[in-house]
Design a protein around this motif. Structure first.
Motif, short mmCIF file in Angstrom:
data_model
loop_
_atom_site.label_atom_id
_atom_site.label_comp_id
_atom_site.label_asym_id
_atom_site.label_seq_id
_atom_site.Cartn_x
_atom_site.Cartn_y
_atom_site.Cartn_z
N GLY A 55 -14.72 -1.48 9.08
CA GLY A 55 -13.49 -2.44 8.78
C GLY A 55 -12.23 -1.34 8.04
O GLY A 55 -11.36 -1.82 6.82
N LEU A 56 -11.81 -0.66 8.80
CA LEU A 56 -11.20 0.34 8.78
C LEU A 56 -9.56 -0.46 8.75
O LEU A 56 -9.60 -1.69 9.60
N LYS A 57 -8.65 -0.73 7.60
CA LYS A 57 -7.26 -1.83 7.44
C LYS A 57 -6.12 -0.86 7.41
O LYS A 57 -5.99 -0.17 5.93
N ILE A 58 -5.12 -1.26 8.29
CA ILE A 58 -3.72 0.19 8.36
C ILE A 58 -2.92 -1.65 9.02
O ILE A 58 -2.44 -1.74 9.83
N LEU A 59 -2.26 -2.00 7.50
CA LEU A 59 -0.95 -3.34 8.03
C LEU A 59 0.06 -2.54 8.36
O LEU A 59 0.82 -2.27 6.25
N LYS A 60 0.59 -1.14 8.01
CA LYS A 60 2.04 -1.37 7.66
C LYS A 60 3.23 -1.36 8.18
O LYS A 60 4.59 -0.98 8.32
N GLY A 61 3.28 -2.43 9.27
CA GLY A 61 4.29 -3.24 8.92
C GLY A 61 4.60 -2.73 11.20
O GLY A 61 4.49 -2.03 10.82
N ILE A 96 -15.46 -0.05 13.94
CA ILE A 96 -15.50 -1.45 14.35
C ILE A 96 -14.93 -2.15 13.19
O ILE A 96 -14.60 -1.43 12.41
N ASN A 97 -14.52 -3.31 13.48
CA ASN A 97 -13.72 -4.70 13.06
C ASN A 97 -12.70 -3.59 12.00
O ASN A 97 -12.52 -4.07 11.04
#
Length: 191
Positions: free
Chosen positions: A155-161, A184-185
């Motif tokens: 569930g790693l989530k990095i949304l830097k654009g 994963i995911n």
């Protein structure tokens, strides 16, 4: 006279016991091979209720037998990220993932602002110079060893654009060794 000798003898034995205990304590401290500059401690965000972000100060555990710093949970992982962000490249330091880490809970999405493409739960290890910004830095890089120990980060989530550099679990490394880690995911956006 006999009472004075007995009393004096007891004091000598008591003083010797305290001295031996003191010397053993010093020996144990020195045998840990962890100097003050080797202590890795950072204040990091932990969770959010959607409005307020909670923080904690955590020191990574140093395993003297194995010669590595333990990464036990997502907070330890954030401590490593912030430590590298503070211009510590971790050269000659080893980190070992001890447990699987699940970062998929929504209350872990602590990084949000206008510069981000959405709520994220992690800042990459290396490459960043400021929290909640698009301020990346090639001088803040990871140069240590990270042993994933065949553990999994979920569930790693990095949304830097799309204009952001150095995005991933490790954003920027030089001469680093990273092995045996499963992710994963994950949702990662950037360059």
């Amino acid at each position: 006279m006999k009472k004075i000798v007995e009393k004096f003898g007891i004091r000598i034995r008591f003083s010797l016991s305290i001295m031996v205990l003191f010397l053993c304590t010093i020996f144990l401290f020195l045998s840990n091979n962890v100097n003050a500059e080797d202590i890795i401690s950072q204040t990091v965000p932990t969770t959010t209720d959607g409005t307020t972000v909670s923080t904690t100060t955590r020191q990574l555990t140093y395993n003297t037998t194995g010669g590595y710093y333990e990464i036990n949970d997502y907070i330890d992982l954030r401590v490593l990220s912030y430590y590298v962000m503070s211009s510590k490249n971790c050269k000659d330091k080893t980190f070992k993932l001890i447990n699987d880490i699940d970062m998929s809970a929504s209350n872990l999405l602590v990084y949000t602002d206008a510069n981000w493409a959405g709520a994220s739960n992690f800042l990459p290890i290396g490459g960043w110079s400021a929290i909640n910004s698009n301020s990346y830095s090639s001088s803040n890089y990871f140069q240590g060893t990270f042993d994933g120990n065949n553990k999994t980060i979920t569930g790693l989530k990095i949304l830097k654009g799309t204009l952001s550099y150095y995005v991933g679990l490790f954003g920027y490394c030089e001469g680093a060794t990273i092995n045996d880690i499963n992710i994963i995911n994950a949702t990662i956006q950037g360059h």
